[in-house]
Design an enzyme around this catalytic site. Structure first.
Site: not given
Ligand code: ACM
Length: 556
Positions: A205, A289, A353
Site C-alpha cells: 500500500d 495505493h 480508490e
Molecule cells: C478499501 O477499503 N479501500 C477497500
C-alpha cells in the site's frame, strides 16, 4: 453406534430444531449444520489412542499435538486401517466410506462413550472435525500449559457438518503497520479455530511494500521503511483502550519503522496456513495505493516523483503510469514472482480508490486514452485492470479486485470483493464475488454495542447475511462467501489487532459456515461466554462482550 445419515437437504431442515432442543449445553462456533446430542460422555485418558489411516496421519497429529499441550497425556498417532467396528477408547480419523455429499470441507463426527470417529471425504473436513472435537472438550483444552485435575470429557454427539460458503476469510493489512512472521502465524492459528479458510494478505500500500522481490530489491530496501510509525501524529491516534506501541523489532538500525517478509518467510507462512487448510490470497495493490512501490521505482509513475513512504505527512499521486509499457513489464515481473510463492488460485490486485485525476493531468495518458478510444478515466482504469487480468489468467490464476474494478467495465473473469457495492451486479453478470461490506465486515471499525452508524457491533457482524438483498436464486452461487477486513492505519501491535478481530471473527465465521435458518443471537451470546474462556486461555487479547461502547471514533 452411528445412526444412518440423513440426506443433506433434510439435515439442513433439521439444524435449528435439533440444536435448540437437544444440545443446549454445547458451545460450538461456528454452529454445525446438524447436531444430535446423544446420552453419555467420552472421556479422554492417558491411555486413549489416536488412529488414522495413512493419508490422514498429519491431520490426526495436529489434534494429538494440541491435546498433548493442555492434557499432558502422551498421545501419539498410530496408523491403522479403519476396522469398521466401534473403537475402544480411541479417536479414529478416516476417509474410508465417507459420505462424499459432505464435500471437501464437510465431516462427520461421532462421539460415543467408547470412542470417537471423525470421518470425512477429504483432509480439510477431517481437520474441521478435529477442531469441533476440541470445542466439545472443556475450554481448558485450549490452555497453552498442562492443566491438572480436569476430567477431559466430551458429550456424546453425532454431527454432520459442512460449510454454507466456500470463502470464509480474514484480511490483514500489513502495509500500514507491519506484522512479523510469528504474529501472522498467530493470527492464522486463531483463524483455524473458527474454520476460516482464506487469509487475504494486504502486502502493499502507500505506507509500505512488504514482500521481497529479488528482481527489484529497492521495493523492500526503500519501500518497506518510513520515518514515522503511525500515519497520524500521535495526538490524533484513536482512543482505543487496546492501542499499544509497535515492538522494537519494527524499527531498523536507522530508527525508521517498517519491515518485510523474505521469500523464505512467505514460503513458511504459506505452509503454516496450508497445514490449517487456509489458502493465502496475496494482495499487490495497483494502480493506486502504490506510493511505497513508486518511492522505490519512480520511473513507473506519471510524474516521476518525488515520493516518500512518509505518506502520513504528505500526499503524493501514488498511482502507476499506464502509458508506459515498462510499467506493465514491471508489474508482470513482480506478479510472476508472487505466483511462485503462492500456490493458491487467486491474486488480489486492489483496484480501489484510484486517484485517476492524476492520469488526466498527464499528456502521455491522454495520448494513450485517445489511441485506445477510452473516453473516461474509469475506462482507463478498466483498461489497466484488463491488461493485468490477461497476464494473470495466462498464469492460470484468477484476479480479484475491490468494488471499483467494476468501473469502466469489469475484466472477463474477475472476482469482485464488495466493500461499497457491486456484488449483485457482478453476480448477475456471471462473476463471482466475496462480500466485505464496510458496515458489517470492517473489523477496524469499533465494536461498540450501542452503535452509531459507523460502528460494526458484534451483533451486526453476527446478523450479516452474505447473499445481497434482491439477488435471484440462480445467481446466488456466485457469492463465494465473506471475510472480515482489518485495515491497520491505527493498529500497530498484535494485541490491538486481536482485540479488533475477536470475537467478531467467530461471529462472521458463523455467518459464513452455518445454516442461515440457525442464526440465533441469544444462543450465540450463550456460546460466546465459553468461547471467550477459550480465547483467554489461548492468550488472545479479545474484546470483552460486556465492555462499554467506545466513543470518539472519528469515522472511516
Ligand atoms: C478499501 O477499503 N479501500 C477497500
Amino acid at each position: 453406534m452411528l445412526k444412518k445419515s440423513l440426506g443433506l437437504s433434510a439435515a439442513l431442515f433439521c439444524a435449528a430444531t435439533i440444536f435448540a432442543a437437544d444440545t443446549n449445553e454445547l458451545a460450538l462456533i461456528p454452529l454445525p449444520q446438524r447436531v444430535q446430542r446423544l446420552d453419555g460422555v467420552f472421556t479422554l485418558t492417558p491411555q486413549t489412542r489416536i488412529y488414522a489411516d495413512w493419508s490422514s496421519r498429519k491431520t490426526a497429529s495436529f489434534l494429538a499435538q494440541r491435546l498433548r499441550i493442555s492434557t499432558g497425556y502422551p498421545l501419539k498417532v498410530h496408523q491403522k486401517l479403519f476396522p469398521g467396528a466401534p473403537p475402544s477408547n480411541d479417536i479414529f480419523f478416516t476417509t474410508q466410506n465417507a459420505n462424499t455429499n459432505l464435500g471437501q470441507e464437510g465431516y462427520e463426527l461421532a462421539v460415543a462413550t467408547n470412542g470417537v470417529i471423525i470421518r470425512a471425504p477429504a483432509q480439510a473436513g477431517l481437520f474441521y472435525g478435529g477442531e469441533t472435537l476440541l470445542q466439545l472438550l472443556p475450554p481448558s483444552v485450549f490452555s497453552t500449559n498442562i492443566v491438572e485435575g480436569i476430567s477431559w470429557q466430551a458429550p456424546c454427539v453425532h454431527i454432520e457438518d459442512w460449510p454454507r460458503f466456500p470463502w470464509r476469510g480474514l484480511m490483514l493489512d500489513v502495509s500500514r503497520h507491519f506484522f512479523n512472521k510469528t504474529e501472522v502465524e498467530t493470527i492464522l492459528d486463531e483463524m483455524a479455530l473458527y474454520k476460516l479458510n482464506r487469509f487475504h494478505w494486504h502486502l502493499t500500500d502507500d505506507q509500505g511494500w512488504r514482500i521481497q522481490i529479488p528482481k527489484y530489491p529497492r521495493l523492500t530496501q526503500i519501500g518497506a521503511w518510513r520515518h514515522h510509525c503511525g500515519i497520524e501524529p500521535p495526538e490524533k491516534q484513536l482512543p482505543s483502550p487496546a492501542w499499544t506501541a509497535p515492538t522494537p523489532d519494527k524499527f531498523g538500525p536507522d530508527g525508521r519503522y517498517g519491515g518485510f517478509y523474505t521469500q523464505d518467510d512467505i514460503r513458511q507462512i504459506v505452509a503454516f496456513a496450508a497445514a490449517r487448510h487456509i489458502v493465502v490470497v496475496p494482495e499487490i495493490e495497483m494502480p493506486g495505493h502504490s506510493e511505497a512501490a513508486l518511492a522505490a521505482c519512480p520511473q513507473f509513475s506519471c510524474f516521476g516523483g518525488p515520493y516518500s513512504t512518509d505518506s502520513d505527512l504528505r500526499i503524493h499521486e501514488g498511482i502507476y503510469n499506464p502509458s508506459n509499457p515498462r510499467t506493465f513489464q514491471f508489474l508482470d515481473q513482480v506478479l510472476a514472482e508472487v505466483f511462485k510463492l503462492f500456490p493458491g488460485p487467486y491474486i488480489h490486485i486492489g483496484g480501489d480508490e484510484v486517484r485517476t485525476n492524476y492520469w488526466s493531468r498527464s499528456a502521455d495518458c491522454r495520448v494513450l486514452m485517445k489511441r485506445e478510444n477510452l473516453h473516461t478515466e474509469n475506462e482507463l482504469q478498466s483498461y489497466f485492470i484488463k491488461k493485468m487480468e490477461t497476464f494473470i489468467n495466462a498464469h492460470g490464476k484468477t484476479l480479484i479486485g475491490w468494488s471499483e474494478i467494476l468501473k469502466g467495465g469489469l475484466a472477463t473473469n474477475a472476482v469482485v470483493m464488495d466493500w461499497i457495492g457491486g456484488a449483485k451486479q457482478a453476480a448477475e453478470a456471471g462473476h463471482d464475488a466475496v462480500m466485505t461490506p464496510i458496515d458489517s465486515c470492517y473489523l477496524d471499525h469499533f465494536h461498540g454495542r450501542a452503535s452509531p452508524d459507523n460502528y460494526v457491533s458484534l451483533e451486526r457482524v453476527y446478523s450479516f447475511e452474505p447473499i445481497p438483498a434482491g439477488l435471484e436464486p440462480q445467481y446466488q452461487s456466485h457469492i463465494l462467501g465473506t471475510e472480515g477486513v482489518l485495515w491497520t492505519e491505527y493498529i500497530a501491535s498484535l494485541p490491538h489487532a486481536q482485540y479488533m478481530i475477536f470475537p467478531r471473527a467467530g461471529a462472521l465465521a458463523e455467518a459464513a459456515w452455518s445454516p442461515k435458518s440457525a442464526r440465533d443471537w441469544n444462543d450465540f451470546q450463550r456460546r460466546l461466554k465459553v468461547d471467550e474462556w477459550r480465547l483467554a486461555l489461548l492468550g488472545v487479547n479479545y474484546q470483552r462482550e460486556n465492555d462499554p461502547p467506545l466513543v470518539g471514533w472519528p469515522g472511516p
